[in-house]
Scaffold this active site. Structure first.
Site, short mmCIF file in Angstrom:
data_model
loop_
_atom_site.label_atom_id
_atom_site.label_comp_id
_atom_site.label_asym_id
_atom_site.label_seq_id
_atom_site.Cartn_x
_atom_site.Cartn_y
_atom_site.Cartn_z
N CYS A 1 0.91 -1.21 -0.08
CA CYS A 1 0.06 -0.04 -0.14
C CYS A 1 0.88 1.30 0.15
CB CYS A 1 -1.05 0.02 1.31
SG CYS A 1 -1.79 -1.42 1.43
N1 LIG Z 1 -3.90 -0.59 -0.79
C1 LIG Z 1 -4.09 -0.39 0.29
O1 LIG Z 1 -4.77 -1.40 0.78
N2 LIG Z 1 -4.03 0.67 0.94
C2 LIG Z 1 -4.33 1.05 2.35
C3 LIG Z 1 -5.09 2.28 2.36
C4 LIG Z 1 -5.50 2.59 3.84
C5 LIG Z 1 -6.19 3.80 4.15
N3 LIG Z 1 -6.55 4.17 5.56
C6 LIG Z 1 -7.64 3.75 3.46
O2 LIG Z 1 -8.62 3.32 4.19
O3 LIG Z 1 -7.71 3.99 2.03
#
Ligand SMILES: NC(=O)NCCC[C@H](N)C(=O)O
Length: 410
Positions: free
Chosen positions: A398
């Site tokens: 991520c």
């Molecule tokens: N690719 C991913 O799973 N990204 C994590 C994103 C976390 C962020 N807090 C969200 O909820 O968008």
């Protein structure tokens, strides 16, 4: 000339990656807005930054070029007309197309050098930072106690999501929740105006001006012609049809594998439950599979006259074997499939591996059961620190947007 974006797999040796070092936006999160900001807790910024620097150094030590999102954005905004256009759009998307607050914010942001301006927009602008003479009735009456004119963007360090590289192109994403939608405006300007990308033939497979939603955490480039995508909380079936149409029309891609995953925050994207780590190895969170190891999967292929053929399957392992032309796919269960360890480690992104070369990954240190299992399956694991970064609900995949990977030799 090689395109500045070139990603034909999830696993080819990573050459260039885009990250964002968490900044003051993290400290502009407070309990009342946690949920809306899509985080479950507030990372302790100095330690989150140390951990992030460790992550970036781990990548650099492997010869990977690390670029920073905010720096690329500031470089893209050097021309004053471009900067003005960007600022007008950013203000409009923040709720101020015109008026006294718009004017005051614009004057304030333009008083800074461009890098400081970009950092400030990501961090958010508090009401007590600027003096506004005439505010609207809504601001006077309804939003009186709300502390921000411009909300912080605390998820910017998850650079995977606002955009995703596919082949020599990129998707610039219309994201699901308001809390993240402005992030991809930076991407649009980076691709259009940063000298590294501008006029270099980067194909935009899908821009951000759509009603249907798509996020990079759902987008997995399995090979130079197979693309996988989550049907998830963040990516809708309509957006998948749209991206498939564009890829089939203008690229080498002839197969899109859409995998239906639970629609909840713990598993918001496909890469929170499923990642590719070698030619024939994947991590998978056991809870996306039913008791027979099945999951709803839809295979899209180009049909006649621009139509798309769709086949429903549930045997993910065989679907992958066929699509990737591999005799046997090894699905490695997060937390070794244990009913407590698997959800615990998945919650802290135990499935969210960043592959930096075939069979070589970066993972969070806290997921030691999953990490040991990866090693038992022959994977080289580089662990990075994770106490604070993990509070944002995302792991190494991520937190990284690959821009260039070596093609696979096969
Ligand atoms: N690719 C991913 O799973 N990204 C994590 C994103 C976390 C962020 N807090 C969200 O909820 O968008």
């Amino acid at each position: 000339m090689q395109s500045p974006i070139h990603v034909t797999s999830e696993i080819g040796k990573l050459k260039t990656v885009m990250l964002h070092r968490p900044g003051h936006e993290i400290e502009n999160v407070y309990p009342d807005i946690l949920h809306r900001m899509l985080v479950d807790d507030i990372p302790y910024l100095p330690i989150a930054q140390e951990e992030h620097d460790y992550f970036a150094d781990t990548l650099r030590k492997q010869g990977i070029e690390v670029l920073y999102f905010a720096k690329l954005a500031a470089e893209a905004l050097q021309d004053s007309q471009v900067k003005d256009k960007f600022l007008e759009q950013m203000l409009a998307e923040s709720g101020y197309a015109a008026g006294a607050v718009h004017d005051a914010l614009k004057e304030y942001l333009l008083s800074m050098d461009t890098q400081a301006m970009v950092d400030k927009i990501i961090a958010g602008v508090r009401k007590d930072e600027i003096d506004v003479k005439f505010v609207s009735l809504a601001e006077m009456a309804e939003d009186k106690d709300y502390p921000f004119f411009m909300d912080p963007m605390p998820n910017t360090y998850f650079t995977r999501d606002p955009q995703a590289s596919i082949g020599d192109g990129i998707t610039i994403n219309h994201m699901t929740f308001k809390a993240r939608q402005r992030e991809s405006l930076f991407t649009e300007y980076i691709i259009k105006y940063n000298p590294r990308f501008a006029n270099k033939g980067v194909h935009v497979w899908r821009d951000r001006y759509h009603d249907t939603r798509i996020e990079g955490g759902d987008e997995l480039v399995l090979s130079d012609h197979v693309f996988a995508i989550g049907i998830s909380q963040r990516t809708s079936a309509d957006a998948i049809m749209d991206i498939a149409r564009n890829l089939f029309k203008d690229s080498n891609y002839d197969t899109v594998i859409a995998i239906h995953i639970p629609h909840n925050h713990a598993m918001m994207h496909l890469d929170t439950v499923f990642t590719m780590i070698n030619y024939n190895q994947f991590t998978v969170h056991p809870q996306i599979l039913d008791e027979h190891g099945k999951v709803d999967t839809y295979i899209l292929h180009p049909g006649k006259d621009g139509e798309i053929e769709i086949k429903h399957r549930t045997d993910l392992q065989h679907v992958l074997e066929e699509a990737l032309d591999e005799p046997e796919i090894d699905l490695i269960p997060t937390g070794n499939g244990d009913p407590i360890v698997a959800p615990r480690e998945q919650w802290n992104d135990g499935s969210n591996t960043l592959t930096i070369a075939p069979g070589e990954v970066v993972t969070y240190d806290r997921n030691y059961v999953s990490n040991d299992l990866l090693r038992k399956h022959g994977i080289l694991v580089h662990e990075v620190r994770s106490s604070e970064l993990s509070r944002g609900r995302g792991g190494p995949r991520c937190m990284s947007c690959p821009l260039v990977r070596e093609d696979l030799k096969k």
